[in-house]
Each structure stands twice: as C-alpha cells, then as structure tokens.
Design a protein around this motif. Sequence first.
Motif, mmCIF file in Angstrom:
data_model
loop_
_atom_site.group_PDB
_atom_site.id
_atom_site.type_symbol
_atom_site.label_atom_id
_atom_site.label_comp_id
_atom_site.label_asym_id
_atom_site.label_seq_id
_atom_site.Cartn_x
_atom_site.Cartn_y
_atom_site.Cartn_z
ATOM 1 N N PHE A 256 0.764 -1.302 -0.034
ATOM 2 C CA PHE A 256 0.173 -0.001 -0.126
ATOM 3 C C PHE A 256 0.990 1.299 0.135
ATOM 4 O O PHE A 256 0.767 2.156 -0.829
ATOM 5 C CB PHE A 256 -1.017 -0.071 1.278
ATOM 6 C CG PHE A 256 -1.919 1.174 1.281
ATOM 7 C CD1 PHE A 256 -2.799 1.235 0.184
ATOM 8 C CD2 PHE A 256 -1.769 2.181 2.048
ATOM 9 C CE1 PHE A 256 -3.894 2.495 0.321
ATOM 10 C CE2 PHE A 256 -2.689 3.099 2.192
ATOM 11 C CZ PHE A 256 -3.756 3.201 1.274
ATOM 12 N N MET A 257 1.887 1.259 0.632
ATOM 13 C CA MET A 257 2.780 2.515 0.749
ATOM 14 C C MET A 257 3.498 2.540 -0.625
ATOM 15 O O MET A 257 3.543 3.514 -1.059
ATOM 16 C CB MET A 257 3.791 2.053 1.902
ATOM 17 C CG MET A 257 3.359 2.349 3.277
ATOM 18 S SD MET A 257 4.744 1.741 4.359
ATOM 19 C CE MET A 257 5.829 3.218 4.264
ATOM 20 N N ALA A 258 3.789 1.511 -1.186
ATOM 21 C CA ALA A 258 4.474 1.520 -2.543
ATOM 22 C C ALA A 258 3.323 2.059 -3.423
ATOM 23 O O ALA A 258 3.935 2.794 -4.385
ATOM 24 C CB ALA A 258 5.028 0.308 -2.909
ATOM 25 N N ILE A 259 2.236 1.703 -3.657
ATOM 26 C CA ILE A 259 1.102 2.292 -4.571
ATOM 27 C C ILE A 259 1.210 3.874 -4.351
ATOM 28 O O ILE A 259 1.074 4.450 -5.370
ATOM 29 C CB ILE A 259 -0.240 1.488 -4.090
ATOM 30 C CG1 ILE A 259 -0.118 -0.041 -4.602
ATOM 31 C CG2 ILE A 259 -1.303 2.204 -4.876
ATOM 32 C CD1 ILE A 259 -1.185 -0.722 -4.001
ATOM 33 N N LEU A 260 0.815 4.139 -3.078
ATOM 34 C CA LEU A 260 0.864 5.764 -2.930
ATOM 35 C C LEU A 260 2.205 6.192 -3.228
ATOM 36 O O LEU A 260 1.752 7.516 -4.163
ATOM 37 C CB LEU A 260 0.572 6.087 -1.334
ATOM 38 C CG LEU A 260 -0.738 5.554 -0.909
ATOM 39 C CD1 LEU A 260 -0.768 5.904 0.498
ATOM 40 C CD2 LEU A 260 -1.643 6.048 -1.644
ATOM 41 N N PHE A 261 3.250 5.900 -3.082
ATOM 42 C CA PHE A 261 4.414 6.589 -3.600
ATOM 43 C C PHE A 261 4.500 6.587 -5.333
ATOM 44 O O PHE A 261 4.560 7.465 -5.616
ATOM 45 C CB PHE A 261 5.513 5.788 -3.039
ATOM 46 C CG PHE A 261 6.972 6.254 -3.446
ATOM 47 C CD1 PHE A 261 7.479 7.711 -2.982
ATOM 48 C CD2 PHE A 261 7.774 5.426 -4.532
ATOM 49 C CE1 PHE A 261 8.527 8.076 -3.673
ATOM 50 C CE2 PHE A 261 9.018 6.225 -5.071
ATOM 51 C CZ PHE A 261 9.406 7.328 -4.622
ATOM 52 N N LEU A 262 4.473 5.288 -5.773
ATOM 53 C CA LEU A 262 4.419 5.310 -7.158
ATOM 54 C C LEU A 262 3.254 6.066 -7.866
ATOM 55 O O LEU A 262 3.210 6.754 -8.724
ATOM 56 C CB LEU A 262 4.149 3.737 -7.715
ATOM 57 C CG LEU A 262 5.311 2.983 -7.404
ATOM 58 C CD1 LEU A 262 4.861 1.616 -7.637
ATOM 59 C CD2 LEU A 262 6.358 3.071 -8.163
#
Length: 285
Positions: A256-262
């Motif tokens: 989820f953190m990677a999704i928001l960052f990307l």
Amino acid sequence: MAVASVNPNAELVEKPETAVHRLGEHVFDMVAEIGDVGMFSIQTLIWIFRRRPRWSVLVPIFYAVGVQSVSVVAITGTFIGMVLAVQAHHEFQAMGLATRLGSVINNSLVKELGPVLAATMLAGRVGSSMAAELGTMRVTEQIDALSALGTNPIYYLAVPRFMACLLLIPLLTLMADFMGVIGGAVVSTQVMGIDSFAYWKHSRDYVEGLDIFAGIFKSYFFGAAIALISCHRGFNSSAGAEGVGKAATEAFVYSFMAILFLDFVLGIGWNTVYRSFWPQASGLL
C-alpha cells in the motif's frame, strides 16, 4: 613521579545504547531491506526472459488473481462512484455547476481512484494471500526442497505470480473504472436529479482517452510492486505461525505504501510529459 600503568587486556566498557544508535540501526536495516528487494526483483525479471512458466502453473494463479478478484473490485468501484456523487453534489449545486459533476467524478475515477483502489484490493486480497502461502512454504521447508531438487524457487513460485499481477491488474482497473462510472451516474441522475444529457456531455468533453490510459499505465507499476513485495515477504518469512502472519501483514502494508508512492511519482511525471506536448490542453489533467 609515578606513572599509572595501562592494562592492555582490560575490558572495554560498553556504553549504553542511545536513541541515535537505534535510529542508525533502523536506517541500516531499511537500506539492507530495500537492497534485498531490489536483488529479488532483478532475479525475477531475469527469469521471465530466460524461461516462460508452464501454462499448468500459470492458469490456476491467473484464476486466483484475476477472476476471484472481479467481485470485490466491482463492488468497491461502484460504491466509490456513488460516494463521490453524494459528497460532491452539494458543493457543485451551490456553485451552479451540478451538471458538470460527471466530468469530475469520471475523471477522478479513471485517473486516480480506479487504479489505486483496484491495486489496494489486489494487495489486500491477493498480496497477503501470496505472502502467507509462500511464508508457509518457507516455514515447512518446501522452498528449500525445490532448491534441493534443482528447481529455482523464484522461477517456479515468484515469476507466475508476478506475471499474473502484472497482466491482470489493468483489466481489474478497467472494471473498477466502469463500475464507478455507472454507480456515480445512477446516483447523480436518478437520485440527485441531474439532467442525464448534460451529465454525459460534460463527461465526454473532459474525460479523454489519455486519461483512461494514464490510469491503466500506472496500474502496471502497482501490480508489479504488489507481486514483488508480497513474494519477497513470503520468501523471507520467519518461523512459526506468528512469522507467517507478520509476513502477510507486511506484504499489504508495504504494498500500500508503494502504491501511494508510485501514484505520486507517476502522477507528477505524467502531468509533466502531458503538459510538455499539449500545453494548451483544455482537459482536467
């Protein structure tokens, strides 16, 4: 004058650990973890080009990742469209722009909310499941058995799951977009009383094909991140039921953190490229 003798064998007094030491330890652990994920990702990509997985392995994973995720993605997309219509209608009506509600709802869905929510549902339903499954295989030494039999675990376990997430998340994104558009239109035109013709006309004027493509383009990165992070967490699960549960939790949180960052990085990049080619564009991009 007497000189104090120094005993070279005297034990060094260990200083107590401070907050700075703990912070440095966490930073080093984070850097090492990121590097480990990077190496795992490189190995996965190399195996994709070296040898294609068998269809007997791919089909069940494709079914679990794609078909079984359609219902939850469709329901989520529908309610997001409906919630957007309910929350935004009052403000737009107060400004006399109620008929333009469709352009805002549909543009937000196809560019941001559709891809992000589809990826979030995939991370919660599929990513955690993959991490728990691979973590159980690690704890029960099935992954070690594959290595002992001469089969590369990354090729046999990670590559099919990576391909399933990468290839099927655009279809799930389109499903979330479609159901969100329908849900928002039904609430706006049938419940809020907005003229149907004006609603769809403004949607057609402001939602372009490139907006839909932007959401699909970002979804590929979301799917790849979910698969790589979830498989890596499963492969590095600690022993016991607690370790498997922790791996599943970390898979969802990190994904989820990677999704928001990307989403943030790709959004900035897409807007920059779009404005460089079409500086006078009238869309809401």
